[in-house]
Design a protein around this motif. Sequence first.
Motif, PDB file in Angstrom:
ATOM      1  N   ASN A  10      -1.335  16.775  -3.077  1.00 38.63           N
ATOM      2  CA  ASN A  10      -0.214  15.844  -3.088  1.00 38.63           C
ATOM      3  C   ASN A  10      -0.726  14.475  -2.668  1.00 38.63           C
ATOM      4  N   SER A  11      -0.449  13.457  -3.450  1.00 38.07           N
ATOM      5  CA  SER A  11      -0.973  12.121  -3.142  1.00 38.07           C
ATOM      6  C   SER A  11      -0.494  11.605  -1.797  1.00 38.07           C
ATOM      7  N   LYS A  12       0.653  12.090  -1.331  1.00 41.93           N
ATOM      8  CA  LYS A  12       1.166  11.653  -0.032  1.00 41.93           C
ATOM      9  C   LYS A  12       0.252  12.059   1.117  1.00 41.93           C
ATOM     10  N   THR A  13      -0.539  13.113   0.925  1.00 43.94           N
ATOM     11  CA  THR A  13      -1.370  13.613   2.019  1.00 43.94           C
ATOM     12  C   THR A  13      -2.556  12.706   2.313  1.00 43.94           C
ATOM     13  N   TYR A  14      -2.953  11.873   1.343  1.00 41.13           N
ATOM     14  CA  TYR A  14      -4.067  10.964   1.593  1.00 41.13           C
ATOM     15  C   TYR A  14      -3.655   9.500   1.456  1.00 41.13           C
ATOM     16  N   GLU A  15      -2.398   9.238   1.246  1.00 41.30           N
ATOM     17  CA  GLU A  15      -1.908   7.873   1.077  1.00 41.30           C
ATOM     18  C   GLU A  15      -2.136   7.063   2.345  1.00 41.30           C
ATOM     19  N   HIS A  16      -2.731   5.901   2.188  1.00 43.20           N
ATOM     20  CA  HIS A  16      -2.944   5.031   3.344  1.00 43.20           C
ATOM     21  C   HIS A  16      -1.591   4.485   3.803  1.00 43.20           C
ATOM     22  N   PRO A  17      -1.318   4.488   5.102  1.00 45.05           N
ATOM     23  CA  PRO A  17       0.005   4.045   5.577  1.00 45.05           C
ATOM     24  C   PRO A  17       0.339   2.612   5.203  1.00 45.05           C
ATOM     25  N   PHE A  18      -0.660   1.750   5.080  1.00 44.24           N
ATOM     26  CA  PHE A  18      -0.377   0.365   4.730  1.00 44.24           C
ATOM     27  C   PHE A  18      -0.051   0.214   3.251  1.00 44.24           C
ATOM     28  N   ARG A  20       1.802   2.532   1.746  1.00 42.92           N
ATOM     29  CA  ARG A  20       3.205   2.947   1.762  1.00 42.92           C
ATOM     30  C   ARG A  20       4.111   1.823   2.285  1.00 42.92           C
ATOM     31  N   GLN A  21       3.688   1.151   3.351  1.00 41.21           N
ATOM     32  CA  GLN A  21       4.485   0.065   3.914  1.00 41.21           C
ATOM     33  C   GLN A  21       4.612  -1.101   2.939  1.00 41.21           C
ATOM     34  N   ALA A  22       3.482  -1.473   2.319  1.00 37.89           N
ATOM     35  CA  ALA A  22       3.492  -2.618   1.418  1.00 37.89           C
ATOM     36  C   ALA A  22       4.355  -2.346   0.186  1.00 37.89           C
ATOM     37  N   LEU A  23       4.303  -1.114  -0.336  1.00 32.12           N
ATOM     38  CA  LEU A  23       5.143  -0.770  -1.480  1.00 32.12           C
ATOM     39  C   LEU A  23       6.613  -0.803  -1.092  1.00 32.12           C
ATOM     40  N   GLY A  24       6.921  -0.313   0.102  1.00 31.08           N
ATOM     41  CA  GLY A  24       8.301  -0.364   0.579  1.00 31.08           C
ATOM     42  C   GLY A  24       8.805  -1.793   0.677  1.00 31.08           C
ATOM     43  N   SER A  25       7.960  -2.699   1.173  1.00 30.67           N
ATOM     44  CA  SER A  25       8.337  -4.109   1.275  1.00 30.67           C
ATOM     45  C   SER A  25       8.560  -4.712  -0.105  1.00 30.67           C
ATOM     46  N   LEU A  26       7.692  -4.367  -1.046  1.00 28.61           N
ATOM     47  CA  LEU A  26       7.830  -4.883  -2.407  1.00 28.61           C
ATOM     48  C   LEU A  26       9.121  -4.405  -3.051  1.00 28.61           C
ATOM     49  N   GLN A  27       9.430  -3.133  -2.896  1.00 25.06           N
ATOM     50  CA  GLN A  27      10.615  -2.561  -3.531  1.00 25.06           C
ATOM     51  C   GLN A  27      11.915  -3.133  -2.964  1.00 25.06           C
ATOM     52  N   LYS A  28      11.861  -3.692  -1.759  1.00 25.20           N
ATOM     53  CA  LYS A  28      13.048  -4.278  -1.129  1.00 25.20           C
ATOM     54  C   LYS A  28      13.224  -5.754  -1.462  1.00 25.20           C
ATOM     55  N   MET A  29      12.257  -6.344  -2.154  1.00 28.82           N
ATOM     56  CA  MET A  29      12.331  -7.771  -2.454  1.00 28.82           C
ATOM     57  C   MET A  29      13.474  -8.051  -3.419  1.00 28.82           C
ATOM     58  N   ILE A 133      -2.708   6.966 -11.191  1.00 33.51           N
ATOM     59  CA  ILE A 133      -1.876   7.808 -12.046  1.00 33.51           C
ATOM     60  C   ILE A 133      -1.162   8.860 -11.208  1.00 33.51           C
ATOM     61  N   LYS A 134      -1.897   9.477 -10.308  1.00 35.75           N
ATOM     62  CA  LYS A 134      -1.344  10.559  -9.503  1.00 35.75           C
ATOM     63  C   LYS A 134      -0.213  10.074  -8.594  1.00 35.75           C
ATOM     64  N   SER A 135      -0.344   8.836  -8.100  1.00 36.55           N
ATOM     65  CA  SER A 135       0.686   8.295  -7.211  1.00 36.55           C
ATOM     66  C   SER A 135       1.953   7.879  -7.951  1.00 36.55           C
ATOM     67  N   GLN A 136       1.872   7.793  -9.283  1.00 32.46           N
ATOM     68  CA  GLN A 136       3.008   7.423 -10.134  1.00 32.46           C
ATOM     69  C   GLN A 136       3.547   6.022  -9.793  1.00 32.46           C
ATOM     70  N   THR A 183      -5.704   3.468  -0.557  1.00 30.51           N
ATOM     71  CA  THR A 183      -5.386   4.835  -0.979  1.00 30.51           C
ATOM     72  C   THR A 183      -6.321   5.289  -2.087  1.00 30.51           C
ATOM     73  N   ALA A 184      -6.582   4.407  -3.045  1.00 24.30           N
ATOM     74  CA  ALA A 184      -7.466   4.750  -4.159  1.00 24.30           C
ATOM     75  C   ALA A 184      -8.865   5.101  -3.659  1.00 24.30           C
ATOM     76  N   ASP A 185      -9.339   4.388  -2.641  1.00 26.86           N
ATOM     77  CA  ASP A 185     -10.656   4.689  -2.075  1.00 26.86           C
ATOM     78  C   ASP A 185     -10.681   6.083  -1.463  1.00 26.86           C
ATOM     79  N   ARG A 186      -9.602   6.467  -0.808  1.00 32.04           N
ATOM     80  CA  ARG A 186      -9.533   7.817  -0.231  1.00 32.04           C
ATOM     81  C   ARG A 186      -9.572   8.870  -1.329  1.00 32.04           C
TER      82      ARG A 186
END
Length: 301
Positions: A10-18, A20-29, A133-136, A183-186
């Motif tokens: 599951n991509s969430k298991t290796y997703e870098h927290p930053f 996730r935070q940055a995407l959340g900020s973008l989606q709220k713009m 791709i995996k993170s969709q 995340t991609a590096d992980r």
Amino acid sequence: MTRKILTGLNSKTYEHPFDRQALGSLQKMPGISPILKKINEYSIDRLLRLQSLGSEIRVTNRNFPKLYQALAETCQILDVSPLPELYFFRGTGYIQTYVVGVEKPLIGVNLEAMEWLNPDELVYVLGSEVARIKSQHMIYHQMAIVMPALKNLLSSTTLGIGGLVASGIELALYNWVMMAKLTADRAGLLACQDINIATTALMKLAGLPDEYLNNDVIEDFLIQSREFAANSFDNLDQVTKILSYTEYRLSWIVMRTGELLKWVDSGDYDDLIREDANLNTPEDNNPEAEGKEGWNFMSSW
């Protein structure tokens, strides 16, 4: 080398927290939804695919077996199917790769990627692209690709969001693009499963050909990366932090290597490799545990 196949990853298991935070900020713009609507309206996804199909050479197991087999192994390890199409394009003087396509993704690699990277390093680099791709999250990656043209187009319409793009959304988007690389590096490391391979691949991405790689060069690079990762940027003002990522095409390889080394040193990478990937949860990764909350430059917006 024999690598573990991470079935059920599951991509969430290796997703870098930053990331996730940055995407959340973008989606709220404000204004992000109309922009996504316009991207669909203008068939940007189809256009980007068409550019690759019409300009680049499709890779098969017959014409470029090294590239094809590296992608097949990468997708098997990271549990990604179906296999995305792979295309080869001309040299640019440095390693360059990309991925486009929301519904039907394709990956592009250039001449330097094929010539500079050995088969194991190719698995790392392709793993970084497969991760997108995996993170969709392909729609946002494609938004970054077309943002310069899209900004001009929106400014000439009556949508009234051209200013928002210029002042906020564009910065938030490029900030997320940079955080998503962590995340991609992980994912690349999970694919190649050797931090030494990941390190040399990253150094080559920074522009260093294989003939310049030796133990002293690699050791000094690791020292530099760890020193950079240990620094605190809390004393920098917000404007300085944001401007540092406005040119999102910069590689930031030293920073990225430092973050990857921190993940390995924390033991989280080894835990993920040893255990069933789907037993991990997103809550296992958090900025406090990583110890560097200040990296997400848009988090306070």
